[in-house]
Design a protein around this motif. Structure first.
Motif, mmCIF file in Angstrom:
data_model
loop_
_atom_site.group_PDB
_atom_site.id
_atom_site.type_symbol
_atom_site.label_atom_id
_atom_site.label_comp_id
_atom_site.label_asym_id
_atom_site.label_seq_id
_atom_site.Cartn_x
_atom_site.Cartn_y
_atom_site.Cartn_z
ATOM 1 N N PHE A 134 0.842 -1.195 0.000
ATOM 2 C CA PHE A 134 0.000 0.000 0.000
ATOM 3 C C PHE A 134 0.877 1.245 0.000
ATOM 4 O O PHE A 134 2.086 1.186 0.264
ATOM 5 C CB PHE A 134 -0.980 0.013 1.185
ATOM 6 N N TYR A 135 0.258 2.372 -0.320
ATOM 7 C CA TYR A 135 0.971 3.646 -0.419
ATOM 8 C C TYR A 135 0.423 4.593 0.643
ATOM 9 O O TYR A 135 -0.795 4.653 0.866
ATOM 10 C CB TYR A 135 0.801 4.252 -1.814
ATOM 11 N N ALA A 136 1.331 5.317 1.291
ATOM 12 C CA ALA A 136 0.922 6.237 2.346
ATOM 13 C C ALA A 136 1.770 7.491 2.272
ATOM 14 O O ALA A 136 2.969 7.425 1.996
ATOM 15 C CB ALA A 136 1.059 5.583 3.717
ATOM 16 N N GLN A 137 1.141 8.628 2.535
ATOM 17 C CA GLN A 137 1.852 9.894 2.610
ATOM 18 C C GLN A 137 2.066 10.217 4.082
ATOM 19 O O GLN A 137 1.107 10.354 4.847
ATOM 20 C CB GLN A 137 1.065 11.013 1.923
ATOM 21 N N ILE A 138 3.316 10.338 4.486
ATOM 22 C CA ILE A 138 3.646 10.467 5.901
ATOM 23 C C ILE A 138 4.564 11.666 6.135
ATOM 24 O O ILE A 138 5.141 12.214 5.203
ATOM 25 C CB ILE A 138 4.328 9.187 6.442
ATOM 26 N N GLY A 139 4.698 12.041 7.408
ATOM 27 C CA GLY A 139 5.661 13.058 7.790
ATOM 28 C C GLY A 139 5.231 14.472 7.452
ATOM 29 O O GLY A 139 4.068 14.752 7.117
ATOM 30 N N TRP A 140 6.208 15.375 7.534
ATOM 31 C CA TRP A 140 5.968 16.792 7.287
ATOM 32 C C TRP A 140 5.638 17.002 5.805
ATOM 33 O O TRP A 140 6.268 16.429 4.929
ATOM 34 C CB TRP A 140 7.227 17.578 7.654
ATOM 35 N N GLY A 141 4.637 17.798 5.577
ATOM 36 C CA GLY A 141 4.246 18.074 4.196
ATOM 37 C C GLY A 141 3.078 17.248 3.718
ATOM 38 O O GLY A 141 2.515 17.526 2.655
ATOM 39 N N ALA A 142 2.708 16.207 4.485
ATOM 40 C CA ALA A 142 1.548 15.402 4.079
ATOM 41 C C ALA A 142 0.273 16.220 4.197
ATOM 42 O O ALA A 142 -0.658 16.085 3.403
ATOM 43 C CB ALA A 142 1.466 14.142 4.925
ATOM 44 N N GLY A 143 0.211 17.075 5.211
ATOM 45 C CA GLY A 143 -0.876 18.037 5.303
ATOM 46 C C GLY A 143 -2.165 17.513 5.901
ATOM 47 O O GLY A 143 -2.302 16.343 6.269
ATOM 48 N N TRP A 144 -3.131 18.414 5.972
ATOM 49 C CA TRP A 144 -4.429 18.155 6.595
ATOM 50 C C TRP A 144 -5.158 16.960 5.987
ATOM 51 O O TRP A 144 -5.682 16.122 6.722
ATOM 52 C CB TRP A 144 -5.270 19.438 6.498
ATOM 53 N N PRO A 145 -5.220 16.809 4.653
ATOM 54 C CA PRO A 145 -5.978 15.686 4.102
ATOM 55 C C PRO A 145 -5.427 14.323 4.501
ATOM 56 O O PRO A 145 -6.175 13.341 4.563
ATOM 57 C CB PRO A 145 -5.875 15.892 2.583
ATOM 58 N N ALA A 146 -4.104 14.235 4.772
ATOM 59 C CA ALA A 146 -3.489 12.950 5.099
ATOM 60 C C ALA A 146 -3.668 12.568 6.553
ATOM 61 O O ALA A 146 -3.378 11.427 6.927
ATOM 62 C CB ALA A 146 -2.003 12.982 4.760
ATOM 63 N N LYS A 147 -4.163 13.493 7.379
ATOM 64 C CA LYS A 147 -4.195 13.242 8.819
ATOM 65 C C LYS A 147 -5.571 13.449 9.431
ATOM 66 O O LYS A 147 -5.706 13.573 10.651
ATOM 67 C CB LYS A 147 -3.159 14.139 9.511
ATOM 68 N N THR A 148 -6.584 13.479 8.579
ATOM 69 C CA THR A 148 -7.949 13.691 9.050
ATOM 70 C C THR A 148 -8.881 12.697 8.357
ATOM 71 O O THR A 148 -8.452 11.851 7.572
ATOM 72 C CB THR A 148 -8.419 15.115 8.722
ATOM 73 N N LEU A 149 -10.171 12.835 8.638
ATOM 74 C CA LEU A 149 -11.189 12.021 7.962
ATOM 75 C C LEU A 149 -11.555 12.679 6.633
ATOM 76 O O LEU A 149 -12.722 12.896 6.313
ATOM 77 C CB LEU A 149 -12.425 11.872 8.862
ATOM 78 N N SER A 150 -10.549 12.958 5.834
ATOM 79 C CA SER A 150 -10.772 13.731 4.611
ATOM 80 C C SER A 150 -11.652 12.998 3.605
ATOM 81 O O SER A 150 -12.369 13.632 2.835
ATOM 82 C CB SER A 150 -9.437 14.098 3.964
ATOM 83 N N LEU A 207 7.523 18.040 -6.993
ATOM 84 C CA LEU A 207 7.080 16.785 -6.391
ATOM 85 C C LEU A 207 6.332 17.079 -5.099
ATOM 86 O O LEU A 207 6.633 18.061 -4.412
ATOM 87 C CB LEU A 207 8.278 15.889 -6.049
ATOM 88 N N PRO A 208 5.401 16.218 -4.710
ATOM 89 C CA PRO A 208 4.854 16.292 -3.352
ATOM 90 C C PRO A 208 5.859 15.693 -2.377
ATOM 91 O O PRO A 208 6.851 15.080 -2.778
ATOM 92 C CB PRO A 208 3.583 15.441 -3.445
ATOM 93 N N LEU A 209 5.603 15.854 -1.122
ATOM 94 C CA LEU A 209 6.456 15.303 -0.068
ATOM 95 C C LEU A 209 5.777 14.114 0.599
ATOM 96 O O LEU A 209 4.549 14.022 0.658
ATOM 97 C CB LEU A 209 6.754 16.372 0.986
ATOM 98 N N GLY A 210 6.595 13.186 1.111
ATOM 99 C CA GLY A 210 6.107 12.190 2.057
ATOM 100 C C GLY A 210 5.546 10.892 1.523
ATOM 101 O O GLY A 210 5.116 10.048 2.313
ATOM 102 N N TRP A 211 5.552 10.676 0.202
ATOM 103 C CA TRP A 211 4.934 9.450 -0.305
ATOM 104 C C TRP A 211 5.862 8.245 -0.157
ATOM 105 O O TRP A 211 7.052 8.314 -0.468
ATOM 106 C CB TRP A 211 4.515 9.608 -1.771
ATOM 107 N N THR A 212 5.295 7.154 0.330
ATOM 108 C CA THR A 212 6.043 5.913 0.556
ATOM 109 C C THR A 212 5.282 4.723 -0.009
ATOM 110 O O THR A 212 4.047 4.725 -0.065
ATOM 111 C CB THR A 212 6.273 5.666 2.056
ATOM 112 N N ARG A 213 6.057 3.725 -0.429
ATOM 113 C CA ARG A 213 5.502 2.431 -0.836
ATOM 114 C C ARG A 213 5.813 1.451 0.292
ATOM 115 O O ARG A 213 6.970 1.307 0.700
ATOM 116 C CB ARG A 213 6.157 1.970 -2.132
ATOM 117 N N ILE A 214 4.790 0.801 0.826
ATOM 118 C CA ILE A 214 4.945 -0.049 2.003
ATOM 119 C C ILE A 214 4.549 -1.474 1.650
ATOM 120 O O ILE A 214 3.415 -1.748 1.261
ATOM 121 C CB ILE A 214 4.099 0.484 3.176
ATOM 122 N N THR A 215 5.516 -2.378 1.770
ATOM 123 C CA THR A 215 5.303 -3.801 1.474
ATOM 124 C C THR A 215 5.273 -4.575 2.781
ATOM 125 O O THR A 215 6.176 -4.435 3.616
ATOM 126 C CB THR A 215 6.445 -4.335 0.586
#
Length: 362
Positions: A287-303, A349-357
């Motif tokens: 799965f893919y997740a945006q984490i850390g600084w720069g992920a912003g409000w949509p990544a950390k709420t019930l967006s 580029l955006p910040l914070g995107w990761t691929r998680i296996t």
């Protein structure tokens, strides 16, 4: 149940060290294409003469500009003066440090990854339980406490919420550290913001860095005997399906961000188009997740629940004064993103995107 987790950065990832920014000419110096983060004590020991020349000692001891006493050959000939070296130069006089272990090696805290998982599972549950305005508190800082408790906890009262929290069963460890060479100096900006964005310089794990971590799903807490006290049923199924739900959430978040940048920032839009294809074609355990600084409000709420409900969104913005400055009803929210930029104007580029296996090991 145990899982081995492989985290690969798809864009630069910055997780702050929780300390004041590093200062130009004091904590770091710039020479050519590189920025050198200094070991201040060793630099002072190197510069200060053992005795005599009281004037020089006074000048060095009172200076706010160590770079005036150093040349790049000093740092090359005496590598012990440098904690680590970063490619590039910051676009201002402050540099936000990446979190590191006691040996100066960057890593990803388990709390950062667990926070992303928590947000994904909360969004999944919230899509089945409509958000009620009456559940929201009067203060912005604690507005969603009751909502979070309703979604993720069965505590008989708020004080006992941690004991009954659903994510108590998912134990996420810190990643293994990586070498300081995995860090890049990234010039970011808040975009859009007038003719040019607001510049911010950060240390970040560069794109393509791979880290490893362990996750444990506590089977005892999901057992029938534990459920007599915890009463998590039927939400335990959400925990057992955590990878699938994180995968679904990641795809939805990529679509959200692709929509924001569409026809506004061509290079970022192109990145999201590629990331969407990559995420859709990935194996079921990825799965893919945006984490850390720069992920912003949509990544950390019930967006995923809030943004499609325009009436609810406008009500929240007004109630909690979420918008900074003038805003017309119906305008995109949030209206800015933190992005990587090379020229201080155009997002790349955006910040914070990761691929998680995730691999089940036991």
């Amino acid at each position: 149940m145990l899982y081995d987790v492989e985290i690969t950065t798809r864009t630069p990832v910055h997780v702050g060290a929780g300390v004041p920014p590093l200062r130009n000419k004091v904590d770091f110096v710039r020479f050519g294409r590189f920025t050198y983060v200094l070991d201040q004590q060793r630099v002072l020991d190197y510069l200060l003469p053992p005795q005599g020349d009281a004037e020089l000692i006074e000048r060095i001891s009172s200076t706010y500009d160590l770079s005036s006493f150093l040349k790049e050959p000093d740092l090359r000939q005496h590598p012990e003066l440098v904690r680590y070296r970063l490619g590039g130069a910051p676009n201002n006089d402050e540099l936000r440090a990446q979190i590191k272990d006691v040996q100066g090696r960057p890593y990803l805290p388990g709390s950062t990854l667990k926070g992303a998982i928590r947000t994904a599972l909360a969004n999944a549950l919230a899509r089945e339980q409509p958000l009620q305005r009456a559940q929201l508190g009067p203060r912005r800082e604690w507005a969603a406490r009751q909502v979070e408790q309703a979604l993720l906890s069965t505590a008989p009262n708020p004080k006992r919420m941690p004991n009954y929290d659903l994510l108590r069963a998912l134990q996420v460890g810190d990643s293994a550290p990586v070498a300081p060479e995995a860090l890049d100096l990234v010039n970011a900006l808040v975009w859009p913001a007038g003719k040019s964005g607001i510049p911010i310089s950060v240390e970040a794990l560069r794109e393509g860095t791979t880290l490893t971590a362990r996750i444990k799903l506590d089977d005892y807490l999901l057992s029938s005997s534990a459920q007599q006290e915890l009463r998590w049923q039927p939400r335990t199924e959400v925990l057992r399906r955590w990878v699938a739900l994180c995968r679904e959430h990641g795809l939805a978040r990529i679509a959200q961000e692709a929509n924001f940048f569409a026809r506004r920032a061509p290079r970022v839009e192109q990145f999201y188009q590629q990331l969407a294809r990559e995420a859709a074609e990935a194996a079921d355990n990825v799965f893919y997740a945006q984490i850390g600084w720069g992920a912003g409000w949509p990544a950390k709420t019930l967006s995923r629940v809030i943004l499609p409900d325009h009436k609810l969104l406008e009500w929240l913005i007004e109630r909690y004064q979420l918008s900074r400055g003038p805003r017309q009803r119906g305008a995109p929210f949030p209206k800015t993103r933190r992005v990587v930029s090379y020229d201080g104007q155009q997002p790349v580029l955006p910040l914070g995107w990761t691929r998680i296996t995730v691999i089940t090991t036991g």
